[in-house]
Design an enzyme around this catalytic site. Structure first.
Site, mmCIF file in Angstrom:
data_model
loop_
_atom_site.group_PDB
_atom_site.id
_atom_site.type_symbol
_atom_site.label_atom_id
_atom_site.label_comp_id
_atom_site.label_asym_id
_atom_site.label_seq_id
_atom_site.Cartn_x
_atom_site.Cartn_y
_atom_site.Cartn_z
ATOM 1 N N HIS A 149 -75.484 -104.658 75.558
ATOM 2 C CA HIS A 149 -75.834 -106.079 75.583
ATOM 3 C C HIS A 149 -76.587 -106.457 74.305
ATOM 4 O O HIS A 149 -77.699 -105.956 74.090
ATOM 5 C CB HIS A 149 -76.703 -106.308 76.819
ATOM 6 N N GLU B 195 -71.417 -105.826 72.531
ATOM 7 C CA GLU B 195 -71.308 -107.277 72.694
ATOM 8 C C GLU B 195 -71.642 -108.059 71.422
ATOM 9 O O GLU B 195 -72.557 -107.690 70.687
ATOM 10 C CB GLU B 195 -72.264 -107.742 73.805
ATOM 11 N N ASP C 185 -72.414 -112.215 70.607
ATOM 12 C CA ASP C 185 -72.491 -113.641 70.938
ATOM 13 C C ASP C 185 -72.162 -114.398 69.657
ATOM 14 O O ASP C 185 -72.557 -113.977 68.568
ATOM 15 C CB ASP C 185 -73.902 -114.005 71.410
ATOM 16 N N HIS D 50 -77.381 -114.965 69.609
ATOM 17 C CA HIS D 50 -77.351 -115.322 71.016
ATOM 18 C C HIS D 50 -77.518 -116.818 71.265
ATOM 19 O O HIS D 50 -76.919 -117.384 72.175
ATOM 20 C CB HIS D 50 -78.436 -114.569 71.801
ATOM 21 N N GLU E 149 -68.551 -113.098 72.974
ATOM 22 C CA GLU E 149 -68.798 -114.265 73.835
ATOM 23 C C GLU E 149 -68.828 -115.533 73.001
ATOM 24 O O GLU E 149 -69.628 -115.658 72.061
ATOM 25 C CB GLU E 149 -70.142 -114.137 74.579
#
Ligand code: CA
Length: 316
Positions: free
Chosen positions: A11, A38, A40, A53, A144
């Protein structure tokens, strides 16, 4: 990919140990054995995709020191108001609270220490691909798309740009080591149906109170909506709070049933966020927490700030 059935997703990288979304945190996640790492994604003023993020820069960089007069009326410094070159001149650091001083996680890497930088999405993916080559391990990416409606209001179709970049870098089909995730259900549908994205996709599940997207998550996790979702995406990404409650009798963790409901309609479940320094209520150790979610709920993947501890718990 490691020989485990539960995927370990780093994460924001191994952000329990190094500042989130820095290449250093990604390298460490790779070395600790994560299956996926991950990203973002937010867009700059000059339409470059960076890995961050928030749509804001102020909690994780020195932007307020370096460009003190560039905040909006709300006092926040937006990625969208800066060119990539300016963002590249910033130092990234461990996440801070709204006061701009205190660390959100006080026992993690010291905030303000280091000369970390903000990577672009392209740089980061090339970096992971480089590590895959040098180590012989194939670690996947887990991008993401952040706030697609907000980006559209700012004049940019961020989803189109992300899907195109992923295609350029070799991520095109369900066989490629990539899960594309987003909170906005209308956008997820659009990415699949209008943009023709054939990657594995995950619908994130938030709380309506977060204001993360126009999506009504209370509706989205009802059986009929889940079934519809099963025709569009490969999995859902709920928070731990969507999966577990505490028994009124003895305070022990009790399943809310969402994982089995998702499995019934063919959806995998990758849940967030497993943190050794912020355990979910009802759990005393990371080991116990990870084991419960995997043994009792049969989670398919876990987002964690501490990939090594998650892997250790799964293997034990
Ligand atoms: Ca994320």
């Amino acid at each position: 990919m490691a020989d485990r059935s539960t995927l370990v997703i780093a994460h924001r990288g191994a952000c329990g140990y190094l500042p989130e979304h820095t290449l250093e945190a990604k390298a460490y996640a790779h070395a600790l054995g994560a299956d996926y790492i991950e990203q973002d994604i937010v867009a700059t003023r000059d339409d470059e995709l960076i890995v961050m993020h928030d749509i804001h820069l102020d909690r994780v960089t020195n932007v307020a020191d370096r460009f003190p007069d560039r905040s909006r009326e709300d006092g926040r410094f937006y990625v969208r108001d800066f060119d990539l070159e300016e963002i590249k001149s910033l130092v990234a650091w461990e996440r801070r609270r709204a006061d701009g001083v205190a660390a959100v996680f006080p026992n993690r890497f010291p905030t303000g220490l280091g000369t970390f930088r903000v990577p672009t999405l392209r740089e980061e993916i090339k970096f992971i691909q480089g590590l895959n080559r040098s180590t012989g391990r194939e670690v996947g990416i887990y991008p993401e798309i952040k706030r697609p409606q907000w980006h559209r209001d700012e004049g940019l179709d961020i989803s189109q740009q992300v899907v195109q970049l992923l295609d350029d870098l070799g991520y095109r089909t369900k066989n490629d080591p990539c899960f594309l995730q987003c909170f906005d259900a209308a956008e997820v549908r659009r990415i699949r149906q209008e943009l023709g994205c054939q990657l594995k996709m995950v619908q994130l599940i938030g709380e309506n109170t977060w204001g993360e997207s126009p999506t009504d998550y209370d509706e989205l996790i009802k059986p009929a909506a889940l079934k519809e979702l099963g025709a569009i995406v490969d999995g859902i990404g709920p928070s731990l709070g969507h999966l577990v409650t505490l028994s009124e009798i003895d305070g022990s963790p009790v399943s809310l049933g969402l994982v089995s409901a998702a499995h019934t309609v063919g959806l995998a479940v990758h849940a967030y966020t497993f943190r050794a320094d912020q355990l979910a209520p009802g759990f005393d150790t990371m080991q116990q927490m990870v084991s419960w979610f995997i043994d009792e709920l049969h989670l398919d993947g876990i987002f964690t700030d501490f990939p090594d501890q998650a892997i250790e718990a799964i293997n034990s």
